[in-house]
Design a protein around this motif. Structure first.
Motif, short mmCIF file in Angstrom:
data_model
loop_
_atom_site.label_atom_id
_atom_site.label_comp_id
_atom_site.label_asym_id
_atom_site.label_seq_id
_atom_site.Cartn_x
_atom_site.Cartn_y
_atom_site.Cartn_z
N ILE A 68 0.84 -1.21 0.00
CA ILE A 68 0.00 0.00 0.00
C ILE A 68 0.86 1.25 0.00
CG2 ILE A 68 -1.65 1.36 1.34
CD1 ILE A 68 -2.90 -1.26 2.28
N MET A 69 1.86 1.29 0.87
CA MET A 69 2.72 2.48 0.93
C MET A 69 3.45 2.69 -0.39
SD MET A 69 4.20 2.47 4.85
CE MET A 69 4.75 0.76 4.90
N ASP A 70 3.93 1.61 -1.02
CA ASP A 70 4.60 1.73 -2.30
C ASP A 70 3.65 2.22 -3.39
OD1 ASP A 70 7.03 1.05 -4.04
OD2 ASP A 70 5.45 -0.14 -5.00
N ALA A 71 2.41 1.73 -3.37
CA ALA A 71 1.43 2.19 -4.36
C ALA A 71 1.19 3.69 -4.25
CB ALA A 71 0.12 1.42 -4.19
N ILE A 72 1.18 4.21 -3.03
CA ILE A 72 0.98 5.65 -2.84
C ILE A 72 2.21 6.42 -3.30
CG2 ILE A 72 0.66 7.46 -1.11
CD1 ILE A 72 -0.99 5.40 0.52
N ARG A 73 3.37 6.01 -2.84
CA ARG A 73 4.60 6.76 -3.15
C ARG A 73 4.94 6.75 -4.63
NH1 ARG A 73 6.73 4.09 1.85
NH2 ARG A 73 7.40 2.44 0.42
N THR A 74 4.59 5.69 -5.34
CA THR A 74 4.96 5.58 -6.76
C THR A 74 3.86 6.04 -7.71
OG1 THR A 74 4.23 3.26 -6.84
CG2 THR A 74 6.55 3.69 -6.28
N ASP A 75 2.72 6.45 -7.19
CA ASP A 75 1.66 6.98 -8.05
C ASP A 75 2.04 8.42 -8.44
OD1 ASP A 75 -0.67 8.08 -9.17
OD2 ASP A 75 -1.97 6.83 -7.94
N PRO A 76 2.21 8.72 -9.73
CA PRO A 76 2.58 10.08 -10.12
C PRO A 76 1.61 11.14 -9.60
CG PRO A 76 2.77 8.58 -11.98
CD PRO A 76 2.10 7.81 -10.88
N ALA A 134 -5.94 8.29 -7.42
CA ALA A 134 -6.96 7.24 -7.50
C ALA A 134 -6.36 5.85 -7.69
CB ALA A 134 -7.94 7.55 -8.63
N ARG A 135 -5.30 5.74 -8.49
CA ARG A 135 -4.72 4.41 -8.72
C ARG A 135 -4.15 3.84 -7.42
NH1 ARG A 135 -1.33 6.37 -13.88
NH2 ARG A 135 -1.44 8.24 -12.57
N ALA A 136 -3.48 4.68 -6.67
CA ALA A 136 -2.92 4.22 -5.39
C ALA A 136 -4.01 3.81 -4.42
CB ALA A 136 -2.06 5.33 -4.78
N LEU A 137 -5.06 4.62 -4.34
CA LEU A 137 -6.12 4.32 -3.38
C LEU A 137 -6.94 3.11 -3.81
CD1 LEU A 137 -7.37 7.79 -2.12
CD2 LEU A 137 -5.56 6.29 -1.24
N ARG A 138 -7.02 2.85 -5.11
CA ARG A 138 -7.71 1.64 -5.54
C ARG A 138 -6.93 0.40 -5.09
NH1 ARG A 138 -11.80 0.92 -8.95
NH2 ARG A 138 -12.10 -1.15 -9.84
N THR A 139 -5.61 0.44 -5.23
CA THR A 139 -4.78 -0.66 -4.72
C THR A 139 -4.92 -0.79 -3.21
OG1 THR A 139 -3.17 -0.39 -6.51
CG2 THR A 139 -2.42 -1.50 -4.50
N ALA A 140 -4.88 0.35 -2.51
CA ALA A 140 -4.98 0.33 -1.05
C ALA A 140 -6.31 -0.24 -0.59
CB ALA A 140 -4.79 1.74 -0.50
N ALA A 141 -7.39 0.24 -1.20
CA ALA A 141 -8.72 -0.23 -0.78
C ALA A 141 -8.87 -1.72 -1.02
CB ALA A 141 -9.80 0.55 -1.52
N GLY A 142 -8.33 -2.21 -2.12
CA GLY A 142 -8.42 -3.65 -2.40
C GLY A 142 -7.66 -4.48 -1.38
N LEU A 143 -6.46 -4.06 -1.04
CA LEU A 143 -5.68 -4.79 -0.05
C LEU A 143 -6.33 -4.73 1.33
CD1 LEU A 143 -2.13 -3.79 -1.24
CD2 LEU A 143 -2.98 -6.14 -1.04
N LEU A 144 -6.90 -3.57 1.67
CA LEU A 144 -7.57 -3.45 2.97
C LEU A 144 -8.81 -4.34 3.04
CD1 LEU A 144 -7.25 0.41 3.51
CD2 LEU A 144 -6.03 -1.38 4.74
N LEU A 145 -9.52 -4.47 1.92
CA LEU A 145 -10.68 -5.36 1.89
C LEU A 145 -10.26 -6.81 2.17
CD1 LEU A 145 -12.79 -4.07 -1.13
CD2 LEU A 145 -13.53 -4.22 1.24
N ILE A 146 -9.19 -7.24 1.55
CA ILE A 146 -8.71 -8.61 1.78
C ILE A 146 -8.21 -8.77 3.21
CG2 ILE A 146 -6.95 -10.30 1.13
CD1 ILE A 146 -9.27 -10.01 -0.84
#
Length: 402
Positions: A244-252, A264-276
Motif C-alpha cells: 500500500i505504501m509503495d502504491a501511494i509513493r509511486t503513483d505520479p 486514485a490508482r494508489a487508493l484503488r490498490t490500497a482499498a483492495g488490499l484493505l478489503l482482503i
C-alpha cells in the motif's frame, strides 16, 4: 444490524450524542470542548476491518442501550516533540468519554477505562451497536454507570492532528510510541486520570495496549489487546502494508504528497488490499458463492472504500508501525493480560503460533483464540463484542484492585 445497513453505512458514521466538558490541563497545553450532536447510525469498525456480507441472520445485534450523554473535547499540546526529534507548534488530540469519573479519598480517578482504535479508525468506532450494545449498558462489562470510558483519536486519525489537515507529507513521521505518549497526555493533562482500571485496544490499538503494558506497567489494573501480536511487524503482515505504501509513493498523482485530488490508482490498490486484510473467508465464501455475486459485491464496495481514504493520512498511519516491537519487554508487564485473536484473521494468522509463544513471556497472561466460523468477522471480530465479552467480564473480575 441488518446486512443492508452494514453494507451501506458510511465509514465515518457514528452512534450516540456527544457533549463537551472542560477539565484540568497542564501549563503547556490547552483544552477545548464543544457540544456536538451525532446521529445514531451504523458504522464500519475501521478501514482495515472492512465489513463483509454476513452468512447468517443470527449475526444481528441488539440496539445500543440508552446511556448517559457522552462528552468530547480537544487537548492542544504546544511544541510536542516526536521520537524523530521533529516538533510541531500545536498538536491537537481529540477524545470522547462515556460515563463519569469516580474518585477516591485523595481525589484520584479510580474507574477509568482506555479503549484504543485501529489503523484508520477513531474513538467513534466504539459507538457502533455491535460494540456498544454488548459493553456499555446496565450490567454489561463496561457499564457506563460504573466506568469512565475514554475513547481517544490517535495522532494522525479522526479529529486529532493528521497530515491532511495541511502539512501533508511534511507532517512529523510519528510512531506508535508517539501515539501512546499522546494518549497518556490526554489522560493526565486533560482528564486528570493517573491510573486505569483497564487498557484495551483493537488491531493497532491492541499493539498500543502492549506498549502501555511495557512502558507504564504500574498505571493499570488490567490489559486486553485484541487482533494483534506483541512482536515486530514482519512477513506477510509487513508486505501487504508496504504494498500500500509503495502504491501511494509511486503513483505520479501523489505528487510527493502535494496532490489536489486523491491519487486514485494508489487508493484503488490500497482499498483492495484493505478489503482482503479485513475479510472473513467462511462467511464470504458462503454469501458470495458465485463468480458474479463476488464481482458485483466488489464493484459496489471498492469505490465506497476508496472514498473514505486520504493518501497521506493512510501512508503515515501504516508507516507508524515501522519500529513497533515490545516483545523483549513483555516480562516487565505487571497487570493481568487477556490476549484475544481470531482464527480467521488474515493479518494475524493462527498458524504462525506467535501468540501462544509470546504469551508465555507475560507473568500474568492468558490467550484466547476465537474460532473461525460462519459468525466470524475475520480481523474485524475485535469490534463484535458478543464473541468475546465474557472473557472481558472475567478479566475485570479477576483484576479487582485490593
Amino acid at each position: 444490524m441488518p446486512l443492508r445497513a452494514m453494507l451501506s453505512a458510511s465509514p465515518s458514521a457514528v452512534l450516540a450524542l456527544l457533549f463537551g466538558i472542560v477539565l484540568g490541563v497542564s501549563a503547556d497545553a490547552r483544552v477545548t470542548s464543544a457540544a456536538v450532536p451525532v446521529r445514531p447510525t451504523a458504522a464500519s469498525s475501521t478501514r482495515v476491518a472492512a465489513s463483509v456480507p454476513r452468512a447468517s441472520p443470527r449475526a444481528s445485534v441488539k440496539p445500543a442501550p440508552r446511556a448517559e450523554a457522552a462528552r468530547e473535547g480537544d487537548l492542544v499540546l504546544h511544541d510536542f516533540r516526536f521520537s524523530t526529534g521533529e516538533i510541531v507548534p500545536e498538536l491537537r488530540l481529540h477524545w470522547l468519554t462515556l460515563g463519569r469519573p469516580a474518585r477516591d479519598g485523595r481525589g484520584e480517578v479510580t474507574n477509568a477505562v482506555l479503549v484504543l482504535h485501529g489503523t484508520g479508525g477513531s474513538g467513534r468506532q466504539f459507538l457502533v451497536p455491535q460494540f456498544a450494545s454488548e459493553l456499555y449498558g446496565p450490567g454489561a462489562p463496561l457499564d457506563t454507570t460504573r466506568y469512565y470510558v475514554v475513547l481517544p483519536d490517535g495522532i494522525g486519525h479522526g479529529r486529532s492532528s493528521k497530515p491532511s489537515d495541511g502539512l501533508h507529507a511534511h507532517f512529523p513521521a510519528y510512531t506508535y510510541d508517539d501515539m501512546v505518549e499522546a494518549q497518556r497526555r490526554v489522560l493526565v493533562d486533560a482528564l486528570g486520570v493517573r491510573h486505569l482500571r483497564l487498557v484495551m485496544g483493537t488491531s493497532m490499538g491492541g499493539m498500543h495496549t502492549w506498549l502501555w503494558g511495557v512502558s507504564h506497567p504500574g498505571m493499570m489494573d488490567a490489559l486486553m489487546p485484541l487482533a494483534c501480536q506483541p512482536v515486530a511487524i514482519a512477513g506477510r503482515n509487513r508486505v501487504w502494508r508496504e504494498l500500500i505504501m509503495d502504491a501511494i509513493r509511486t503513483d505520479p498523482d501523489w505528487q510527493g504528497g502535494e496532490y489536489t485530488a486523491q491519487p486514485a490508482r494508489a487508493l484503488r490498490t490500497a482499498a483492495g488490499l484493505l478489503l482482503i486484510a479485513g475479510s472473513a473467508p467462511l462467511p464470504m465464501q458462503s454469501t458470495l458463492g458465485s463468480r458474479d455475486s463476488a464481482d458485483r459485491w466488489l464493484a459496489r464496495e471498492l469505490p465506497r472504500r476508496m472514498a473514505g481514504l486520504d493518501a497521506n493520512d493512510l501512508l503515515f498511519q501504516l508507516a507508524a508501525s515501522r519500529d513497533y516491537d515490545p516483545s523483549a519487554r513483555l516480562g516487565g508487564i505487571r497487570a493481568p493480560v487477556l490476549f484475544v485473536n481470531s482464527a480467521d484473521d488474515f493479518i494475524n494468522p493462527p498458524e504462525l503460533r506467535i501468540a501462544e509463544r509470546e504469551i508465555q513471556r507475560v507473568p500474568h497472561g492468558r490467550f484466547v483464540m476465537l474460532p473461525a466460523d460462519l459468525e466470524g468477522h475475520g480481523h474485524g471480530s475485535h469490534t463484535w463484542a458478543a464473541r468475546w465479552q465474557q472473557h472481558l467480564a472475567a478479566l475485570l473480575a479477576e483484576s479487582v484492585p485490593h
